[in-house]
Design a protein around this motif. Structure first.
Motif, PDB file in Angstrom:
ATOM      1  N   SER A  10       0.928  -1.103   0.331  1.00 22.29           N
ATOM      2  CA  SER A  10      -0.019   0.127   0.024  1.00 22.29           C
ATOM      3  C   SER A  10       0.996   1.026  -0.174  1.00 22.29           C
ATOM      4  O   SER A  10       1.487   0.793   0.617  1.00 22.29           O
ATOM      5  N   SER A  29     -16.071   2.971  -2.872  1.00 20.74           N
ATOM      6  CA  SER A  29     -15.806   3.474  -1.220  1.00 20.74           C
ATOM      7  C   SER A  29     -14.035   2.945  -2.035  1.00 20.74           C
ATOM      8  O   SER A  29     -13.346   2.316  -2.291  1.00 20.74           O
ATOM      9  N   ARG A  30     -13.048   3.268  -0.640  1.00 18.74           N
ATOM     10  CA  ARG A  30     -11.976   3.544   0.145  1.00 18.74           C
ATOM     11  C   ARG A  30     -11.439   1.961   0.033  1.00 18.74           C
ATOM     12  O   ARG A  30     -11.045   1.356  -0.692  1.00 18.74           O
ATOM     13  N   SER A  31     -12.562   0.853   0.326  1.00 19.73           N
ATOM     14  CA  SER A  31     -12.754  -0.342   0.682  1.00 19.73           C
ATOM     15  C   SER A  31     -12.474  -1.042  -1.117  1.00 19.73           C
ATOM     16  O   SER A  31     -11.486  -1.753  -0.958  1.00 19.73           O
ATOM     17  N   ALA A  32     -12.895  -0.134  -1.676  1.00 18.34           N
ATOM     18  CA  ALA A  32     -13.506  -1.545  -2.947  1.00 18.34           C
ATOM     19  C   ALA A  32     -11.634  -0.497  -3.664  1.00 18.34           C
ATOM     20  O   ALA A  32     -11.579  -1.628  -4.902  1.00 18.34           O
ATOM     21  N   MET A  34      -9.336   0.047  -2.492  1.00 20.30           N
ATOM     22  CA  MET A  34      -7.853   0.068  -2.664  1.00 20.30           C
ATOM     23  C   MET A  34      -7.919  -2.265  -3.050  1.00 20.30           C
ATOM     24  O   MET A  34      -7.262  -2.188  -3.615  1.00 20.30           O
ATOM     25  N   GLN A  35      -9.074  -2.212  -3.544  1.00 20.12           N
ATOM     26  CA  GLN A  35      -9.134  -4.007  -3.264  1.00 20.12           C
ATOM     27  C   GLN A  35      -8.488  -4.142  -4.942  1.00 20.12           C
ATOM     28  O   GLN A  35      -7.738  -5.123  -5.582  1.00 20.12           O
ATOM     29  N   LEU A  76      -6.983  -7.468   2.484  1.00 19.66           N
ATOM     30  CA  LEU A  76      -8.365  -6.247   1.477  1.00 19.66           C
ATOM     31  C   LEU A  76      -9.176  -5.989   2.556  1.00 19.66           C
ATOM     32  O   LEU A  76      -9.508  -5.899   1.680  1.00 19.66           O
ATOM     33  N   GLY A  77      -9.398  -5.992   3.594  1.00 17.87           N
ATOM     34  CA  GLY A  77     -10.984  -5.548   4.425  1.00 17.87           C
ATOM     35  C   GLY A  77     -11.303  -6.970   5.610  1.00 17.87           C
ATOM     36  O   GLY A  77     -12.342  -7.045   5.902  1.00 17.87           O
ATOM     37  N   GLU A  78     -11.066  -8.502   4.745  1.00 18.99           N
ATOM     38  CA  GLU A  78     -10.988  -9.201   5.857  1.00 18.99           C
ATOM     39  C   GLU A  78     -10.930  -8.524   6.935  1.00 18.99           C
ATOM     40  O   GLU A  78     -10.121  -8.940   8.689  1.00 18.99           O
ATOM     41  N   GLY A  80     -12.196  -6.675   8.723  1.00 20.16           N
ATOM     42  CA  GLY A  80     -12.252  -5.504   9.004  1.00 20.16           C
ATOM     43  C   GLY A  80     -10.392  -4.840   8.970  1.00 20.16           C
ATOM     44  O   GLY A  80      -9.967  -4.067   9.350  1.00 20.16           O
ATOM     45  N   TRP A  82      -6.466  -4.478   7.739  1.00 25.75           N
ATOM     46  CA  TRP A  82      -6.262  -4.337   6.427  1.00 25.75           C
ATOM     47  C   TRP A  82      -4.181  -4.461   5.987  1.00 25.75           C
ATOM     48  O   TRP A  82      -3.691  -3.715   7.781  1.00 25.75           O
TER      49      TRP A  82
END
Length: 184
Positions: A10, A29-32, A34-35, A76-78, A80, A82
């Protein structure tokens, strides 16, 4: 040859060449984001590995062993979580690719050992074996592995793992948390 690249660290898009985006970046979204930028980083690393293998294979007819692995996984968000500074039972699970060309072979029992992802220690044993050496530690326990926390000196604790083959044939681990500062 050992290659360590920052490309899948990252912020993932920071290490990509301009214009390299085989997958559209999802900015919903920030999550999407990043993934999808991570997916592009992995695709770029795959391209780098392909270029390196092609170059090495074109320059020699001597035996070549190729081992590709990561130094850690990336959450990757698993749950919550990172990044890679998390102490989890699966922190040491990284992909491993082993290939051989130009008459090189992968000696038994390594193909069957790859059923469970080997640790870096086990990969070191494999490389030593390819070079005609045997690495043995009297501290080894069959099937017992350790995953360090983000501090490699052990001050962040570690997890003791027992590896086993589950009934469905998959590799499984059972974990036991070892508190910070305590050595097994």
């Amino acid at each position: 040859m050992i290659l360590h690249t920052r490309v899948a660290h990252s912020a993932y898009d920071r290490y990509l060449p301009l214009g390299w985006q085989p997958f559209p970046v999802d900015t919903s979204s920030r999550s999407a984001q990043m993934q999808t930028t991570y997916r592009n980083a992995v695709a770029w690393f795959d391209e780098l590995a392909r270029q390196i293998v092609t170059a090495v294979r074109s320059k020699t007819d001597k035996p070549i062993w190729f081992i590709l692995t990561g130094d850690h996984n990336e959450l990757l968000g698993e749950g919550g979580r990172w990044g890679h500074g998390q102490l989890t039972a699966h922190a040491g699970e990284v992909p491993v690719v082993v290939a051989a060309w130009n008459g090189a072979t992968i000696p038994e029992p390594w193909p069957s050992r790859l059923r469970c992802r080997p640790t870096h220690y086990e990969l070191g044993q494999f490389v030593a074996e390819l070079l005609g050496w045997e690495v043995y530690s009297p501290e080894e326990s069959p099937r017992v592995l350790y995953t360090n926390g983000p501090d490699l000196g052990g001050k962040a604790g570690w997890i003791e793992l027992t590896r086993r083959i589950a009934e469905d044939g998959r590799c499984d681990v059972v974990e036991r948390l070892v508190p910070p500062g305590r050595h097994p």
